[in-house]
Design a protein around this motif. Structure first.
Motif, PDB file in Angstrom:
ATOM      1  N   SER A 197      11.274 -10.813  -0.389  1.00 12.19           N
ATOM      2  CA  SER A 197       9.898 -10.562   0.006  1.00 12.19           C
ATOM      3  C   SER A 197       9.328 -11.904   0.427  1.00 12.19           C
ATOM      4  O   SER A 197       9.057 -12.763  -0.422  1.00 12.19           O
ATOM      5  CB  SER A 197       9.095  -9.964  -1.151  1.00 12.19           C
TER       6      SER A 197
ATOM      7  N   ASN B 110       7.863  -3.686  -9.556  1.00 15.58           N
ATOM      8  CA  ASN B 110       6.479  -3.930  -9.107  1.00 15.58           C
ATOM      9  C   ASN B 110       6.405  -3.957  -7.576  1.00 15.58           C
ATOM     10  O   ASN B 110       5.841  -4.882  -6.980  1.00 15.58           O
ATOM     11  CB  ASN B 110       5.948  -5.241  -9.688  1.00 15.58           C
TER      12      ASN B 110
ATOM     13  N   ARG C   3       5.737  -3.768  -3.791  1.00 18.70           N
ATOM     14  CA  ARG C   3       4.562  -3.794  -2.912  1.00 18.70           C
ATOM     15  C   ARG C   3       4.766  -2.686  -1.884  1.00 18.70           C
ATOM     16  O   ARG C   3       5.678  -2.763  -1.051  1.00 18.70           O
ATOM     17  CB  ARG C   3       4.437  -5.166  -2.251  1.00 18.70           C
TER      18      ARG C   3
ATOM     19  N   TRP D  33       4.501   0.006   1.125  1.00 17.44           N
ATOM     20  CA  TRP D  33       4.171  -0.026   2.559  1.00 17.44           C
ATOM     21  C   TRP D  33       3.119   1.030   2.859  1.00 17.44           C
ATOM     22  O   TRP D  33       3.232   2.196   2.436  1.00 17.44           O
ATOM     23  CB  TRP D  33       5.428   0.250   3.384  1.00 17.44           C
TER      24      TRP D  33
ATOM     25  N   ASP E 220      -1.521  -1.991   4.219  1.00 13.70           N
ATOM     26  CA  ASP E 220      -0.697  -3.139   3.817  1.00 13.70           C
ATOM     27  C   ASP E 220       0.752  -2.841   4.196  1.00 13.70           C
ATOM     28  O   ASP E 220       1.550  -2.402   3.367  1.00 13.70           O
ATOM     29  CB  ASP E 220      -0.814  -3.370   2.307  1.00 13.70           C
TER      30      ASP E 220
ATOM     31  N   HIS F 250       3.749  -3.871   4.210  1.00 18.02           N
ATOM     32  CA  HIS F 250       4.667  -4.895   3.707  1.00 18.02           C
ATOM     33  C   HIS F 250       6.113  -4.465   3.916  1.00 18.02           C
ATOM     34  O   HIS F 250       6.500  -3.335   3.600  1.00 18.02           O
ATOM     35  CB  HIS F 250       4.423  -5.145   2.222  1.00 18.02           C
TER      36      HIS F 250
END
Length: 887
Positions: free
Chosen positions: A247, A274, A276, A278, A282, A284
């Motif tokens: 990441s 944890n 992140r 998409w 956001d 990510h």
């Protein structure tokens, strides 16, 4: 059954035969802001499986067009710019390829090192392609939207090597899915794109290399499953594959697996703690590096990425079935993106242009794109992933009528499409069918897709219920079976959808508000929208639609797709013009309205991003009087003249069209160019127009440019509207047909004579509802077809049937057999015309031959309602009994 009804001898069906195709073309040279930019060749075309050692083969190739029998083409110096379709301006060619032609490409490339393997990759070639290296056949591929490639290692040598690609494209005449392409585009169909239309590239790889990667995120388990397929041509010891997830610069996970000799697949499950997630808010992306290793030596390394996201149907707090993204209700506020460009057609002018479309849609406040009946280059989906937009991906529908073989082709291509695009987190929905176009086996296919890819929603039929102006076109049986969505289309305004348990309620299309923008039209003669409004009214209409959607959303609606973000050729219902230069609504206004339904996303803040200029709402037909004053004061600027003519035409002021049209044509430096002839044809409505004499005096010259019989049909259409008596009964007038024939023939030549002879023939046929005169009908049938056989304006079968039934003159009947046979030989092989021909043969005492032809007609009607009737006719012929009415 009444034989007259069976033959459908109705006048409305007789005026249907035209052998010059209507031409639908753009105003000269519509371009986007990216036209003329040299496309960058350093952007890897496949971001989901990216290597460093590659060569881009886009650019100038030789080309030649041949017939389908050619096997050894002779190339000249003519060149085409790959990867632009040959029909596009950006190709440098702009020619149409027909089903009876082949398109050949040639290019030379250099190889310095023949160690290891070379892979030749094609992003997409439409439609059938065969590849030759140094004169040897390498392989072939069918499918106009999907990538393919070949290992060409054994065909190459050091130094210069030659690639030849042979392409055949039936466009909308074959069994192939072709989307909205058409050889003769009109209405909702657009210019075809033939040949190479995505990047061609060469990769130098180890003989043992990564073939494909498949990533499946699971946000509930905080993990990702990675399937890696390998090509292992050599037996190598200590072969391992390693996967590393990052990441940004932070390593999240790493795993290495040994490969058992002979195995070509490895599966990893990596924990992503944890995660992140998409989303459009956001977007990510985790990077994924996959390395193939032997004895600590790297054989292959590819870079990829994935997004942690989940899409499904869940119940909200009120118990309504909704679309949930990452376990959170997310309204899919979308627009219908067709992926066409005025200068590149299927191919965006540059990579910046490709990303611009997604940026513009997101900047307007949408969070969803329905990619309509087209599969884009993979970099488009990369930008959708990176920028954060939800994608409903349509499959490219099978052709209408489902010709034999089309179902198998369609099912093959939908599987390949799912495989090809599986890794893209932006794609949240597969759309199987659209508005019944080529639809079949919906229950089976929807279920199959859901099982094959359980990570996405399946919209089994978008617009299975289609409303236009509150009118339901048809009511389907068992709609949306197995689908995750209840999807209706409603034009122009959205409306409520039915409720079915377990399915989200969505409006797959609505809107279509058409606004023309002067000097930004593909075809300023034929703009189209479901509703045509003044530019000032568009914001009001859009606000009313948004208010309606919000009301429907409170009652369970989960998604809506507006038609459409950009104008496309003659469709002027985009929010932005086709050239991407003018936005028709103030950006702040549309973005604010869209936030009523969807959570706001970050604005595009890139320094070089510019969405479009605002529309000048005052630049409309209201300027007509101002421009007319300029004209009367002697201004002969061609753009002003053209605009005045079109405005006068819309106002039905034919006198002014004729007057200004004369000045406009006289100013043309090239009146016989195709674009000018199309415009002249469009504005020519009376014999007094300058264009009428231009077409009348230059038939052969114009037909070479416009197509066979265009001039003749243009002249005949005008004469029928202005000089020849209407095709209806007029009891208040008695026509002197002999005098009309003489006057029109003398004034308008042989085309005028042909036109009036056809009118007289119909007058005596009784088909207008008057009393027929069969003797005179036969006489004028002969006179007409002696002149019009190769270009009739009437359906030969329909006009010949009453002649068979009622005319007794053997000379006329014998002539009719030749007319009908000509139609069979050249364009009509229907069982009805074979039956007509057989009956004419029988009536002219050629019964044995008649039996042969009626047998052919009967064979074509097997299993239809006409089978019994044709069988009875055949038996009468065999019994040598009359098949015509007996008085």
């Amino acid at each position: 059954m009444d034989r007259i009804i069976k033959k459908e001898v109705l006048f409305i069906l007789m005026l249907v035969v035209t052998f010059s195709k209507s031409t639908y073309s753009q105003k000269e040279g519509m371009k986007t802001r990216w036209f003329g930019f040299v496309p960058s060749n350093d952007l890897y075309p496949r971001p989901q499986l990216q290597r460093s050692n590659w060569t881009n083969l886009n650019g100038k190739w030789q080309y030649v067009i041949t017939d389908t029998l050619t096997t050894q083409p002779v190339f000249s110096k003519d060149s085409i710019i790959v990867p632009f379709p040959i029909e596009s301006m950006l190709s440098g060619v702009q020619k149409t390829i027909y089903p009876n032609q082949l398109l050949w490409y040639r290019r030379v490339f250099t190889i310095d090192d023949t160690n290891e393997s070379y892979l030749l990759n094609f992003g997409a070639v439409d439609y059938f392609s065969s590849v030759f290296i140094n004169g040897k056949f390498v392989g072939s591929h069918s499918g106009g939207y999907l990538p393919f490639g070949f290992d060409i290692s054994k065909f190459i040598h050091k130094g210069e090597n030659e690639i030849i690609v042979k392409v055949a494209d039936p466009t909308d005449t074959g069994v192939n899915p072709h989307g909205k392409q058409a050889l003769y585009p009109e209405n909702i169909y657009y210019t075809s794109s033939t040949g190479i239309w995505q990047t061609v590239w060469l990769e130098h790889v180890s003989r043992n290399h990564v073939r494909s990667i498949k990533t499946t995120p699971n946000i509930d388990e905080e993990s990702v499953e990675i399937n890696i397929n390998l090509t292992t041509t050599d037996r190598i010891n200590n072969l391992k594959v390693q996967a590393v997830v990052r990441s940004g610069s932070l390593q999240i996970a790493k795993k290495t697996i040994a490969i058992v000799t002979g195995e070509n697949e490895s599966k990893f499950i990596l924990n992503i703690p944890n995660a992140r997630l998409w989303s459009p808010e956001d977007p990510h992306l985790y990077t994924l590096s996959v390395t193939l290793i032997s004895n600590e030596k790297t054989l292959d390394n590819v870079e990829s990425y994935f997004g942690m996201r989940k899409i499904d149907i869940q119940k909200d707090e009120k118990g309504m079935d909704r679309i949930f993204l990452n376990n959170r209700y997310t309204y899919n506020l979308g627009t219908l993106d067709q992926g066409f460009w005025p200068d590149g057609l299927y191919t965006a002018p540059s990579d910046d242009a490709l990303s611009y479309d997604i940026k513009a849609i997101k900047q307007m406040g949408f969070n969803t794109i329905r990619k309509h009946i087209k599969v884009e280059p993979e970099r488009w989906y990369y930008y959708a992933d990176k920028l954060g937009i939800l994608v409903w991906q349509d499959f490219v529908n099978p052709p209408h009528g489902l010709p034999e073989g089309s179902r198998a082709v369609f099912e093959k291509e939908i599987k390949e499409t799912v495989d090809h695009l599986y890794n893209h987190p932006s794609i949240v929905t597969w759309v199987l069918f659209n508005e019944g176009w080529g639809a079949y086996d919906q229950k089976r296919l929807t279920k199959w897709i859901k099982i094959y890819d359980p990570s996405r929603l399946v919209n089994g039929h978008s617009g299975e219920m289609l409303f236009t102006d509150n009118h339901l076109r048809s009511m389907p049986n068992d709609p949306w079976v197995n689908s995750d969505m209840v999807d209706i289309h409603s034009y122009p305004f959205p409306r409520n959808t039915p409720s079915l348990p377990g399915k989200a309620k969505v409006i797959g299309e609505f809107g279509g508000i058409g606004v023309s923008v002067n000097n930004h039209e593909w075809n300023d003669m034929q703009g189209w929208g479901y509703v045509q409004v003044n530019a000032r009214d568009l914001i009001t209409q859009y606000r009313r639609m948004t208010d309606s959607l919000k009301y429907l959303e409170r009652n369970g609606l989960s998604a809506s797709i507006y038609t459409q973000p950009f104008d496309v050729e003659g469709e002027e219902n985009g929010l932005i013009t086709y050239d991407r230069e003018i936005i028709k609504l103030p950006l702040d206004s549309i973005r604010l309205l869209n936030q009523i339904l969807a959570r706001p996303t970050r604005e595009i803040t890139e320094p070089n991003f510019f969405i479009a200029h605002n529309l000048d709402v005052n630049d409309n037909d209201g300027k007509f009087e101002e421009l007319l004053v300029k004209y009367k004061n002697g201004d002969r600027d061609s753009s002003i003249l053209r605009r005045l003519i079109l405005t006068a035409y819309r106002q039905k002021n034919q006198e002014l069209v004729t007057q200004i049209g004369k000045d406009f044509i006289s100013c043309m430096s090239a009146p016989f160019s195709k674009s000018n002839l199309i415009f002249i044809k469009y504005i020519t409505r009376t014999p007094q127009d300058t264009g009428f004499q231009l077409f009348l005096n230059n038939v052969e010259k114009i037909d070479l440019v416009m197509g066979k019989n265009v001039s003749r049909n243009t002249i005949k259409d005008i004469l029928k509207k202005s000089v020849v008596p209407e095709y209806k009964i007029d009891t208040t007038r008695v026509y002197d047909w002999n005098k009309l024939e003489k006057d029109i023939s003398e004034k308008y030549g042989e085309i005028g004579e042909e036109t009036i002879l056809g009118r007289i023939m119909i007058e005596y046929s009784g088909l207008l509802g008057n009393i027929p005169d069969w003797e005179k009908f036969g006489k004028y049938y002969v006179l007409y077809f002696q002149k019009a056989l190769e270009h009739p304006e009437f359906n030969i079968n329909a006009i010949s049937w009453p002649l068979f039934e009622h005319v007794t003159d053997p000379t006329v009947l014998t002539f009719a057999t030749k007319v009908v046979k000509y139609s069979i030989d050249n364009w009509d092989r229907s069982p009805e015309i074979l039956d007509t021909y057989a009956n004419l043969l029988h009536k002219t005492q050629q019964t044995q031959k008649a039996i042969e032809w009626e047998s052919k007609a009967l064979e074509l009607t097997k299993g239809t309602r006409d089978e019994k009737l044709f069988a009875e006719t055949l038996q009468k012929m065999k019994d040598n009994k009359p098949t015509w009415p007996q008085n």
